[in-house]
Design a protein around this motif. Structure first.
Motif, short mmCIF file in Angstrom:
data_model
loop_
_atom_site.label_atom_id
_atom_site.label_comp_id
_atom_site.label_asym_id
_atom_site.label_seq_id
_atom_site.Cartn_x
_atom_site.Cartn_y
_atom_site.Cartn_z
N VAL A 1 -5.70 5.93 3.60
CA VAL A 1 -5.77 4.78 4.51
C VAL A 1 -6.24 3.55 3.75
O VAL A 1 -5.70 2.44 3.91
N GLY A 2 -7.25 3.73 2.88
CA GLY A 2 -7.73 2.60 2.08
C GLY A 2 -6.67 2.07 1.15
O GLY A 2 -6.49 0.84 1.03
N VAL A 3 -5.93 2.96 0.50
CA VAL A 3 -4.84 2.54 -0.38
C VAL A 3 -3.77 1.81 0.43
O VAL A 3 -3.25 0.76 0.01
N GLY A 4 -3.45 2.36 1.60
CA GLY A 4 -2.45 1.72 2.45
C GLY A 4 -2.83 0.30 2.83
O GLY A 4 -2.00 -0.62 2.82
N ASN A 5 -4.11 0.10 3.14
CA ASN A 5 -4.57 -1.25 3.51
C ASN A 5 -4.52 -2.21 2.33
O ASN A 5 -4.17 -3.39 2.49
N LEU A 6 -4.84 -1.70 1.14
CA LEU A 6 -4.75 -2.55 -0.05
C LEU A 6 -3.31 -2.96 -0.32
O LEU A 6 -3.03 -4.13 -0.65
N LEU A 7 -2.39 -2.01 -0.17
CA LEU A 7 -0.97 -2.33 -0.37
C LEU A 7 -0.47 -3.30 0.69
O LEU A 7 0.34 -4.18 0.40
N PHE B 1 -10.42 3.03 -3.69
CA PHE B 1 -9.66 4.06 -2.98
C PHE B 1 -8.72 4.85 -3.90
O PHE B 1 -8.53 6.05 -3.70
N ASN B 2 -8.13 4.19 -4.88
CA ASN B 2 -7.19 4.89 -5.77
C ASN B 2 -7.90 5.96 -6.60
O ASN B 2 -7.40 7.08 -6.71
N LEU B 3 -9.05 5.62 -7.18
CA LEU B 3 -9.79 6.61 -7.97
C LEU B 3 -10.38 7.70 -7.06
O LEU B 3 -10.45 8.86 -7.45
N ALA B 4 -10.78 7.30 -5.85
CA ALA B 4 -11.28 8.30 -4.90
C ALA B 4 -10.18 9.31 -4.59
O ALA B 4 -10.44 10.52 -4.50
N SER C 1 2.87 0.75 1.43
CA SER C 1 1.77 0.87 2.38
C SER C 1 2.12 1.86 3.48
O SER C 1 1.32 2.74 3.83
N LEU C 2 3.33 1.75 4.02
CA LEU C 2 3.78 2.65 5.09
C LEU C 2 3.78 4.10 4.60
O LEU C 2 3.36 5.01 5.32
N LYS C 3 4.21 4.28 3.38
CA LYS C 3 4.25 5.63 2.80
C LYS C 3 2.84 6.22 2.73
O LYS C 3 2.63 7.41 3.03
N SER C 4 1.86 5.40 2.35
CA SER C 4 0.49 5.88 2.24
C SER C 4 -0.09 6.25 3.61
O SER C 4 -0.74 7.29 3.77
N PHE C 5 0.18 5.41 4.62
CA PHE C 5 -0.29 5.72 5.97
C PHE C 5 0.38 6.99 6.50
O PHE C 5 -0.27 7.82 7.15
N ASP C 6 1.68 7.15 6.24
CA ASP C 6 2.39 8.35 6.70
C ASP C 6 1.83 9.61 6.05
O ASP C 6 1.70 10.65 6.70
N GLY D 1 -2.87 1.02 10.78
CA GLY D 1 -2.22 0.45 9.61
C GLY D 1 -0.71 0.39 9.79
O GLY D 1 -0.09 -0.62 9.42
N LYS D 2 -0.13 1.44 10.36
CA LYS D 2 1.31 1.43 10.57
C LYS D 2 1.71 0.31 11.54
O LYS D 2 2.75 -0.33 11.37
N VAL D 3 0.89 0.10 12.56
CA VAL D 3 1.17 -1.00 13.50
C VAL D 3 1.24 -2.32 12.75
O VAL D 3 2.15 -3.13 12.94
N LYS D 4 0.26 -2.53 11.84
CA LYS D 4 0.23 -3.77 11.08
C LYS D 4 1.43 -3.88 10.14
O LYS D 4 2.00 -4.96 9.96
N VAL D 5 1.81 -2.76 9.55
CA VAL D 5 2.98 -2.77 8.65
C VAL D 5 4.25 -3.12 9.41
O VAL D 5 5.04 -3.98 8.98
N PHE D 6 4.43 -2.49 10.59
CA PHE D 6 5.64 -2.77 11.36
C PHE D 6 5.66 -4.23 11.82
O PHE D 6 6.71 -4.87 11.83
N ALA D 7 4.48 -4.74 12.18
CA ALA D 7 4.41 -6.13 12.58
C ALA D 7 4.81 -7.05 11.42
O ALA D 7 5.54 -8.02 11.59
N ALA D 8 4.28 -6.71 10.22
CA ALA D 8 4.61 -7.52 9.05
C ALA D 8 6.09 -7.41 8.71
O ALA D 8 6.73 -8.40 8.32
N MET D 9 6.65 -6.23 8.84
CA MET D 9 8.08 -6.03 8.57
C MET D 9 8.93 -6.83 9.56
O MET D 9 9.94 -7.44 9.21
#
Length: 264
Positions: free
Chosen positions: A217-223, A188-191, A232-237, A252-260
């Motif tokens: 989105v792919g980068v966000g999931n990897l982060l 995802f990063n090179l893409a 990760s949140l920054k990438s999704f935003d 992805g944001k839902v998952k980030v907020f849950a993790a936070m």
């Protein structure tokens, strides 16, 4: 010459006359008759420069007539005959290069990509830096999936012809194709780099925007997997700025907020 068949003055005069007649016929586009006159002069004097030069012009004119009709191989044959007389004639070499490029473009449009690539390479053998040949080869490489080589070619064109619209289009297509290939490999990063390159050329390109969203989105999931939640949140935003309905980014944001929340 009827009186003295071998008279030097008579022979010389007849050769000059035949060359002159040949040139007049050439001006009137009477190509077969012109060629016949030059050939007759060369029978009398095989080194008659004016006749040789005249034949070169006739063959070029015959080749151009074939080219207008889309008869590429006969056109090439006439230019090759001209080059047999003057192998370094720049106008004839350029004319042959032009025919090769047009033939290759026809093959490309007929979806005979490998055949087109072969002809573009012949064009580049004559003039390694001719823009039409380089751009044409680049588009062939794009179609064959050799995106990096294509992009390098387009960059070489743009290094000489800054802002060339054909090279820019080819580079954008190459970057998009390479980016999509990288997405399929979850790189995802090179893409993301490649889709950003597309958007530098065409800021509103749908393919570039769509690919960038998927990459973000792919980068966000990897982060997220690495528990780098802020990044990760920054990438999704950033993905949602480009596409507010990007489902993967919202999830992805839902998952980030849950993790936070769990971290808190």
């Amino acid at each position: 010459m009827k009186i003295y068949p071998d008279d030097d003055r008579g022979l010389s005069g007849k050769v000059r006359s035949l060359v002159g007649v040949g040139n007049l016929l050439l001006e009137d586009n009477m190509l077969d008759e012109s060629l016949k006159s030059f050939d007759e002069a060369l029978v009398l004097d095989g080194d008659a420069g004016g006749a040789l030069q005249g034949k070169v012009k006739v063959f070029a004119a015959m080749g151009n007539e074939k080219l207008v009709k889309g008869e590429y191989d006969p056109a090439l044959e006439y230019f090759n005959r001209a080059l047999e007389i003057e192998k370094d004639n720049p106008e004839i070499l350029q004319g042959k290069c032009n025919i090769l490029n047009q033939k290759a473009q026809y093959l490309f449009q007929s979806k005979k990509i490998k055949d087109a690539l072969s002809i573009f390479n012949q064009s580049l053998d004559l003039y390694p830096y001719n823009k039409e040949g380089l751009n044409g080869k680049g588009f062939c490489l794009n179609r064959l999936g050799d995106f990096k080589a294509a992009i390098d070619l387009f960059d070489s064109v743009l290094g000489v012809y800054a802002g060339d619209s054909v090279a820019l289009e080819g580079k954008a297509r190459g970057c998009a194709g390479w980016g999509e290939e990288l997405l399929d490999k979850n790189d995802f990063n090179l893409a993301l780099v490649q889709f950003n390159n597309v958007l530098k050329i065409y800021p509103d390109d749908d393919r570039g925007l769509s690919g960038k969203v998927r990459s973000l989105v792919g980068v966000g999931n990897l982060l997220l997997e690495d528990n780098m939640l802020d990044e990760s949140l920054k990438s999704f935003d950033e993905a949602l700025v480009l596409d507010g309905d990007a489902g993967g980014a919202l999830q992805g944001k839902v998952k980030v907020f849950a993790a936070m929340g769990m971290r808190s």
